[in-house]
Design an enzyme around this catalytic site. Sequence first.
Site, PDB file in Angstrom:
ATOM      1  CB  CYS A   2      58.564  41.357  62.656  1.00 34.67           C
ATOM      2  SG  CYS A   2      57.949  42.738  62.400  1.00 34.67           S
ATOM      3  NE  ARG A  27      58.749  35.616  60.517  1.00 30.42           N
ATOM      4  CZ  ARG A  27      57.926  34.761  60.292  1.00 30.42           C
ATOM      5  NH1 ARG A  27      58.201  33.702  59.729  1.00 30.42           N
ATOM      6  NH2 ARG A  27      56.687  34.792  60.451  1.00 30.42           N
ATOM      7  CD1 TRP A  74      59.341  44.333  55.420  1.00 27.83           C
ATOM      8  CD2 TRP A  74      57.147  44.738  56.212  1.00 27.83           C
ATOM      9  NE1 TRP A  74      58.632  44.712  54.290  1.00 27.83           N
ATOM     10  CE2 TRP A  74      57.200  45.062  54.813  1.00 27.83           C
ATOM     11  CE3 TRP A  74      55.818  44.600  56.504  1.00 27.83           C
ATOM     12  CZ2 TRP A  74      56.077  45.500  53.988  1.00 27.83           C
ATOM     13  CZ3 TRP A  74      54.771  44.905  55.828  1.00 27.83           C
ATOM     14  CH2 TRP A  74      54.835  45.343  54.642  1.00 27.83           C
ATOM     15  CG  ASN A 100      55.527  37.925  63.021  1.00 25.02           C
ATOM     16  OD1 ASN A 100      55.361  36.828  63.163  1.00 25.02           O
ATOM     17  ND2 ASN A 100      55.272  38.905  62.191  1.00 25.02           N
ATOM     18  N   GLY A 101      53.046  40.782  63.949  1.00 31.35           N
ATOM     19  CA  GLY A 101      51.718  40.954  63.788  1.00 31.35           C
ATOM     20  C   GLY A 101      51.316  42.132  63.726  1.00 31.35           C
ATOM     21  CD  GLU A 494      57.210  36.529  38.571  1.00 31.10           C
ATOM     22  OE1 GLU A 494      56.201  36.881  39.247  1.00 31.10           O
ATOM     23  OE2 GLU A 494      58.368  36.199  39.236  1.00 31.10           O
ATOM     24  CE  LYS A 498      60.672  38.279  40.475  1.00 30.71           C
ATOM     25  NZ  LYS A 498      59.645  37.350  40.947  1.00 30.71           N
ATOM     26  CD  GLU A 501      60.041  41.126  43.443  1.00 33.08           C
ATOM     27  OE1 GLU A 501      59.669  41.013  44.482  1.00 33.08           O
ATOM     28  OE2 GLU A 501      60.170  40.173  42.631  1.00 33.08           O
ATOM     29  CG  HIS A 517      41.857  48.610  24.592  1.00 37.44           C
ATOM     30  ND1 HIS A 517      40.726  48.873  23.765  1.00 37.44           N
ATOM     31  CD2 HIS A 517      42.174  47.194  24.162  1.00 37.44           C
ATOM     32  CE1 HIS A 517      40.621  47.894  22.877  1.00 37.44           C
ATOM     33  NE2 HIS A 517      41.646  47.141  23.227  1.00 37.44           N
ATOM     34  CE  LYS A 616      61.928  33.955  49.245  1.00 39.77           C
ATOM     35  NZ  LYS A 616      61.886  34.481  47.797  1.00 39.77           N
TER      36      LYS A 616
END
Length: 621
Positions: A2, A27, A74, A100-101, A494, A498, A501, A517, A616
């Site tokens: 947030c 945020r 968020w 925020n928190g 990675e 990508k 997401e 395996h 982000k």
Amino acid sequence: MCGIVGYVGRREAVPLLVQGLRWLEYRGYDSSGVATQDGNVLTICKAAGRIDNLVDRLNDSPIAGSLGIGHTRWATHGPATDANAHPHIGGEGVVALVHNGVIENFRPLKARLQAEGYVFSSATDTEVIAHLVASCLDRQLTDAALAADPHEPLVRAVEDALAQLRGTYGLAILFRDYPGVMIAARLGSPLVVGMGEEEHFVASDASPLAGHADKIVYLADHEIALVTANSLSVIHRDQGLVVHNIHTLEPAAEEVGLDGYPHYMLKEIFEQPESLRNAMRGRLSTEEGTAVFGGLNLAPQQLRQINRFVLTACGTSWHAALVGEYLFEELAGIPVEVEYASELRYRNMPLDHKTALFAITQSGETADTLAALKELKRKGIPTLAICNVVGSSIAQAADGGVYLHAGPEIGVASTKAFTSQCITLAMLALHFGRLRNLSYEAGRRIIECLQQLPNQVARALETNDIVRRIAGKYCQCSNFLYLGRQYNFPTALEGALKLKEISYIHAEGYPAAEMKHGPIALVDEHTPSVFLMPKGFVYDKVMSNLEEIKARGGPVIAIVSEGDTRAAELADDVIEIPYVEDFVQPILNIIPLQLLAYHTAVLRGCDVDKPRNLAKSVTVE
Ligand code: F6R
């Protein structure tokens, strides 16, 4: 996560708040809202979804006032609805508050407040703080009717409320019966106060202050700021009124444009030749065959004594840390342990005075990475940050470190920060190697490889059209495997992240040989495997793994070195990139994987720069 923003001054608050929220949208973007105070009236407007939804509502029903707070959310507690959007009201409209928190003990507090008659209208943890402040204010007003300073009851009420909370907060609070006053407070979530001409701003970071304030105060944990248009007082929980350090704010950052690209992510992918050059600028000494860093803040003797590194990070930055593990071990001969920051912060890892920590982060605000760094710092371990955002919380908390100089990364999916992190780790491994047994010749050879990389990355970007065609062929698949070995194992992780997401396709990264395996059971004609198999140390081994997939009917997309006809015979689709040495392969090989994720997401109609459920900067635990 947030983002929060506040304004008190002479101007209309709402346009400034909305502009500030747009800066802070990185945020979180699940909902947004503002509250203003006009005389003794608090008015709130909020809307689920993007800030444009809020703007539409404000256009329909404008709200006035030169004191206000705003929030972009968020979601942590409760879904992204109008009711759960901030600001939240405390008592019967006496307090409006943004947060925020995360408040960990909100359930027992809520039960108690409900028993006292407070009525809740959201599922958030935040609403508890609003009612708690209202209830503490009620008590203060009855107990301390004769306070000399009219604002004293407000500060006391906030202090009393905060003392009951367990968790993290950045807060901005308005009080219906106290026009012209805002209170801000922080514990664990960043908060700054911007100072302008007869006006003050409060914000989660400095970006909303750009162009409005020329001085800034960084609030510390356990500090409460009492803010009016003309005054700022900072009160610390244990020390009382404290002298706050005022810093000069750098000139307004230019708003970053798309420069003709359809999305920031694509723009940032194509910026990589330049961001890599910027990461290396002034740091490679051919004369000494090493890399030089100005900000490690440790003497060469101290650096030489380090015999173990702990690398910590989250998400993409954690993948860069894994690349760093291979680099430090190969080039510097130093043992490395890579740990997710969210795990490290609660581990009781045995450490000695020869261990040093590298915290790797694009934003410099990731809550877990910051907490892990603080925990190891508390234990006396030298803490170094590899960070993109200058002046961020992690950059400030670390003993020293290295900036990436990648420029602002706006797309939520990290691209150029990853390659800058990898090249910075390669330079650091060279630096530490040269302090030990790495020869001058070997150092020179490494420098040559690094210097060629920007041009090689530019050539890898020329695969864009081929990759777009391949994305068209596979974009309806529901599962992907990404496989690579050694340096290309983190690259596979990675690449899979990508795709997941931004296109919402399930993808798994695996060491290519390890897939036998278990994950090989997933292979069928609808599950493509993306093989990272440029020429190098483990090429033949990966080729065998590719055969194993083909024998089971799985389609294969192979990332290979230019001119590799052997892989082309077996794979269904081939992407050729320049040959580079193993230790820099992640920097090159990730390029087609970034493009593959990007084009797949675009073809599936996804919101590439703001994927669902993400933000982000992850500023909650
Ligand atoms: C993925 C991504 C995230 C971040 C992670 C850490 O594309 O961007 O996984 O890498 O949230 O963020 P920083 O590097 O800012 O600490």
